[in-house]
Design an enzyme around this catalytic site. Sequence first.
Site, PDB file in Angstrom:
ATOM      1  N   ALA A  10       1.846  13.431 -77.048  1.00 29.91           N
ATOM      2  CA  ALA A  10       2.257  14.836 -76.956  1.00 29.91           C
ATOM      3  C   ALA A  10       1.489  15.608 -75.889  1.00 29.91           C
ATOM      4  O   ALA A  10       1.876  16.707 -75.515  1.00 29.91           O
ATOM      5  CB  ALA A  10       2.104  15.517 -78.307  1.00 29.91           C
ATOM      6  N   GLY A  11       0.410  15.016 -75.394  1.00 31.39           N
ATOM      7  CA  GLY A  11      -0.382  15.706 -74.370  1.00 31.39           C
ATOM      8  C   GLY A  11       0.467  16.020 -73.153  1.00 31.39           C
ATOM      9  O   GLY A  11       1.402  15.284 -72.835  1.00 31.39           O
ATOM     10  N   ARG A  15      -2.917  16.960 -65.370  1.00 27.04           N
ATOM     11  CA  ARG A  15      -3.567  16.425 -64.164  1.00 27.04           C
ATOM     12  C   ARG A  15      -2.700  15.444 -63.376  1.00 27.04           C
ATOM     13  O   ARG A  15      -3.049  15.040 -62.275  1.00 27.04           O
ATOM     14  CB  ARG A  15      -4.900  15.762 -64.558  1.00 27.04           C
ATOM     15  CG  ARG A  15      -5.994  16.785 -64.810  1.00 27.04           C
ATOM     16  CD  ARG A  15      -7.229  16.151 -65.401  1.00 27.04           C
ATOM     17  NE  ARG A  15      -7.051  15.829 -66.810  1.00 27.04           N
ATOM     18  CZ  ARG A  15      -7.906  15.106 -67.540  1.00 27.04           C
ATOM     19  NH1 ARG A  15      -8.984  14.621 -66.978  1.00 27.04           N
ATOM     20  NH2 ARG A  15      -7.678  14.866 -68.810  1.00 27.04           N
ATOM     21  N   GLU A 153     -17.228  12.623 -81.507  1.00 25.06           N
ATOM     22  CA  GLU A 153     -16.683  12.938 -80.186  1.00 25.06           C
ATOM     23  C   GLU A 153     -17.818  13.337 -79.240  1.00 25.06           C
ATOM     24  O   GLU A 153     -18.819  13.923 -79.651  1.00 25.06           O
ATOM     25  CB  GLU A 153     -15.674  14.082 -80.302  1.00 25.06           C
ATOM     26  CG  GLU A 153     -14.395  13.672 -81.005  1.00 25.06           C
ATOM     27  CD  GLU A 153     -13.742  12.445 -80.384  1.00 25.06           C
ATOM     28  OE1 GLU A 153     -13.449  12.469 -79.175  1.00 25.06           O
ATOM     29  OE2 GLU A 153     -13.548  11.447 -81.097  1.00 25.06           O
ATOM     30  N   TYR A 365      28.679  -8.837 -40.768  1.00 24.27           N
ATOM     31  CA  TYR A 365      28.916  -8.271 -42.089  1.00 24.27           C
ATOM     32  C   TYR A 365      29.992  -9.078 -42.793  1.00 24.27           C
ATOM     33  O   TYR A 365      31.109  -9.212 -42.290  1.00 24.27           O
ATOM     34  CB  TYR A 365      29.368  -6.796 -42.002  1.00 24.27           C
ATOM     35  CG  TYR A 365      29.753  -6.264 -43.364  1.00 24.27           C
ATOM     36  CD1 TYR A 365      28.821  -6.238 -44.396  1.00 24.27           C
ATOM     37  CD2 TYR A 365      31.044  -5.833 -43.637  1.00 24.27           C
ATOM     38  CE1 TYR A 365      29.165  -5.794 -45.667  1.00 24.27           C
ATOM     39  CE2 TYR A 365      31.402  -5.379 -44.902  1.00 24.27           C
ATOM     40  CZ  TYR A 365      30.452  -5.365 -45.918  1.00 24.27           C
ATOM     41  OH  TYR A 365      30.793  -4.934 -47.179  1.00 24.27           O
ATOM     42  N   ALA A 379      28.198 -14.762 -33.998  1.00 23.54           N
ATOM     43  CA  ALA A 379      27.409 -13.522 -33.952  1.00 23.54           C
ATOM     44  C   ALA A 379      28.327 -12.307 -33.854  1.00 23.54           C
ATOM     45  O   ALA A 379      29.313 -12.333 -33.129  1.00 23.54           O
ATOM     46  CB  ALA A 379      26.483 -13.560 -32.748  1.00 23.54           C
TER      47      ALA A 379
HETATM   48  C1  UD1 Z   1      -9.549  10.531 -77.913  1.00 25.24           C
HETATM   49  C2  UD1 Z   1     -10.443  10.244 -79.121  1.00 25.24           C
HETATM   50  C3  UD1 Z   1     -11.749   9.613 -78.635  1.00 25.24           C
HETATM   51  C4  UD1 Z   1     -11.464   8.371 -77.826  1.00 25.24           C
HETATM   52  C5  UD1 Z   1     -10.503   8.676 -76.686  1.00 25.24           C
HETATM   53  C6  UD1 Z   1     -10.064   7.393 -76.043  1.00 25.24           C
HETATM   54  C7  UD1 Z   1      -9.972  11.923 -80.812  1.00 25.24           C
HETATM   55  C8  UD1 Z   1     -10.370  13.199 -81.403  1.00 25.24           C
HETATM   56  N1  UD1 Z   1     -10.708  11.474 -79.815  1.00 25.24           N
HETATM   57  O1  UD1 Z   1     -10.205  11.519 -77.159  1.00 25.24           O
HETATM   58  O2  UD1 Z   1     -12.549   9.277 -79.766  1.00 25.24           O
HETATM   59  O3  UD1 Z   1     -12.680   7.868 -77.312  1.00 25.24           O
HETATM   60  O4  UD1 Z   1      -9.320   9.332 -77.196  1.00 25.24           O
HETATM   61  O5  UD1 Z   1      -9.274   7.694 -74.931  1.00 25.24           O
HETATM   62  O6  UD1 Z   1      -9.018  11.338 -81.259  1.00 25.24           O
HETATM   63  N2  UD1 Z   1      -2.530  13.803 -78.195  1.00 25.24           N
HETATM   64  C9  UD1 Z   1      -1.442  14.320 -78.846  1.00 25.24           C
HETATM   65  N3  UD1 Z   1      -1.550  15.526 -79.448  1.00 25.24           N
HETATM   66  C10 UD1 Z   1      -2.686  16.248 -79.448  1.00 25.24           C
HETATM   67  C11 UD1 Z   1      -3.814  15.712 -78.783  1.00 25.24           C
HETATM   68  C12 UD1 Z   1      -3.699  14.481 -78.173  1.00 25.24           C
HETATM   69  O7  UD1 Z   1      -0.379  13.706 -78.883  1.00 25.24           O
HETATM   70  O8  UD1 Z   1      -2.695  17.326 -80.035  1.00 25.24           O
HETATM   71  C13 UD1 Z   1      -2.404  12.500 -77.549  1.00 25.24           C
HETATM   72  C14 UD1 Z   1      -2.594  12.574 -76.051  1.00 25.24           C
HETATM   73  O9  UD1 Z   1      -1.330  12.761 -75.396  1.00 25.24           O
HETATM   74  C15 UD1 Z   1      -3.195  11.233 -75.725  1.00 25.24           C
HETATM   75  C16 UD1 Z   1      -3.955  10.852 -76.999  1.00 25.24           C
HETATM   76  O10 UD1 Z   1      -3.429  11.671 -78.023  1.00 25.24           O
HETATM   77  O11 UD1 Z   1      -2.205  10.253 -75.503  1.00 25.24           O
HETATM   78  C17 UD1 Z   1      -5.454  11.079 -76.883  1.00 25.24           C
HETATM   79  O12 UD1 Z   1      -5.678  12.431 -76.592  1.00 25.24           O
HETATM   80  P1  UD1 Z   1      -6.801  12.933 -75.612  1.00 25.24           P
HETATM   81  O13 UD1 Z   1      -6.735  14.372 -75.506  1.00 25.24           O
HETATM   82  O14 UD1 Z   1      -6.781  12.118 -74.368  1.00 25.24           O
HETATM   83  O15 UD1 Z   1      -8.090  12.569 -76.486  1.00 25.24           O
HETATM   84  P2  UD1 Z   1      -9.542  12.341 -75.934  1.00 25.24           P
HETATM   85  O16 UD1 Z   1     -10.211  13.627 -75.867  1.00 25.24           O
HETATM   86  O17 UD1 Z   1      -9.520  11.477 -74.758  1.00 25.24           O
END
Ligand code: UD1
Length: 454
Positions: A10-11, A15, A153, A365, A379
């Site tokens: 969902a992120g 970037r 974390e 062709y 040719a």
């Molecule tokens: C997360 C982990 C961390 C781990 C790291 C590995 C948690 C709290 N932390 O951190 O322990 O070391 O991944 O990469 O879980 N996402 C959603 N909805 C949200 C937030 C995130 O779908 O509300 C998805 C993102 O799209 C992504 C994944 O979850 O695919 C991880 O989210 P991200 O924000 O990258 O977590 P990190 O802070 O990297």
Amino acid sequence: MALSVVILAAGKGTRMQSSLPKVLHPIGGVPMVQRIINTVNELGADAINLVYGHGAELLQKTIQEDNLNWCLQAEQLGTGHAVKQATPFIQPEDDVLVLVGDAPLIKAETLAQLQAVKQTADVALLTVNLDDPTGMGRIIRDASGENITAIVEHKDASDIQRAIQEINTGVMILNGGDLLGWLDGLENNNAQGEFYLTDVIAMAANAGKTIRSAQPASAVEVEGVNNRVHLSKLERAFQLEQAHHAMLAGATLADPARFDVRGELTVGNDVTIDVNCVFEGKVTIGNNVKIGPNCILQNCQISDGAVIEANSIIQEAHVGEACQVGPYARLRPGSVLETKAKVGNFVEMKKSTLGEGAKANHLTYLGDATVGANANIGAGTITCNYDGVNKSATVIGANAFIGSNSALVAPVNIGAMATVGAGSVVTKDVDDDALAIARAKQRQMTGWERPTKK
Ligand code: UD1
Ligand code: MG
């Protein structure tokens, strides 16, 4: 016991600087999230719950799977909150495998290992040791080192905890019933104000559950993509692995770093592939095949002993045994080269067959054409297959000889052993063994004086 998978995607992927949702960016020609879906299907997932937040339309248009549930997370309040969106589809008796949607190189074998660990524990966690664990959740273990007690974390960690190099990859397997209960207990009183999925680990430990870990063979399997620099790094890692497969199967690669497979490549023994070749879709290459530099092969079959010279493009075509193609040949969909046929430079074929030993060596062709065995196409020969509205066929018999720079206006048949004089525009059928000349007669004027400057 059913295997229910939750993929967190969902992120927003800010970037990436892209209008395409991050998880749709491709690795090896396949969208990242599709790659993960393929991997869990290989594992035998019963249900896949995809948690999405952005680009719903594009996602749903691109990803189509029978066993997929779409779980909208309208606001991204953390990974725990994300998993919660899938709870309507999770049964207490399920094994729930949680994955992140932007780490596309995870392998089915690694997940199978994690499943094996889950057989011996209540929670199985995929962890990895990194030289630089900055930003990641740290794995906290008890004094024995055997049992995992929490994930902290980075932003919430103490200096001592930050020194830990074992990190959470975001991949875990839990019992559905446990997970449903723990998700309800999550709070967001942490440095990021988010509902962390990782907090369930401490809950599990407090409830006396056993938490065990597995590790991937390579850290690249769990590496995530946040920007296009990461994307290119994972693309190269993926391609290097494809190169290794090809080499171990019998291909000599001029440079494994300049080799790209965006599909499924099968190679025989003693194949040589020069630099900068791209293989797309399903490509099958027989034994003793030589492929020159800068070739693009798409959904095609290249038989034993064929030689594909530099800068050739072959799409949805079949190249028979001991054929020669290129340099600079273009075989479009429906091209068939029978044994020992030859297509030379600047020859384009489409929906055409070149019979055994037939040749079209230069600047030609062939569209909607059938060329008999051992015919020679001079040719500059063009099959005029299109009248602006309809396509028509050209049939050329065995051993026919088409003189250079001829236009064969389809529909038209050229008989076996027939000869067409160079520069002909052929609009009528030519009988077997006949010579057809369809061009202005040559005249000669004697005593002609060249103009002189006034
Ligand atoms: C997360 C982990 C961390 C781990 C790291 C590995 C948690 C709290 N932390 O951190 O322990 O070391 O991944 O990469 O879980 N996402 C959603 N909805 C949200 C937030 C995130 O779908 O509300 C998805 C993102 O799209 C992504 C994944 O979850 O695919 C991880 O989210 P991200 O924000 O990258 O977590 P990190 O802070 O990297
Ligand atoms: Mg991340």
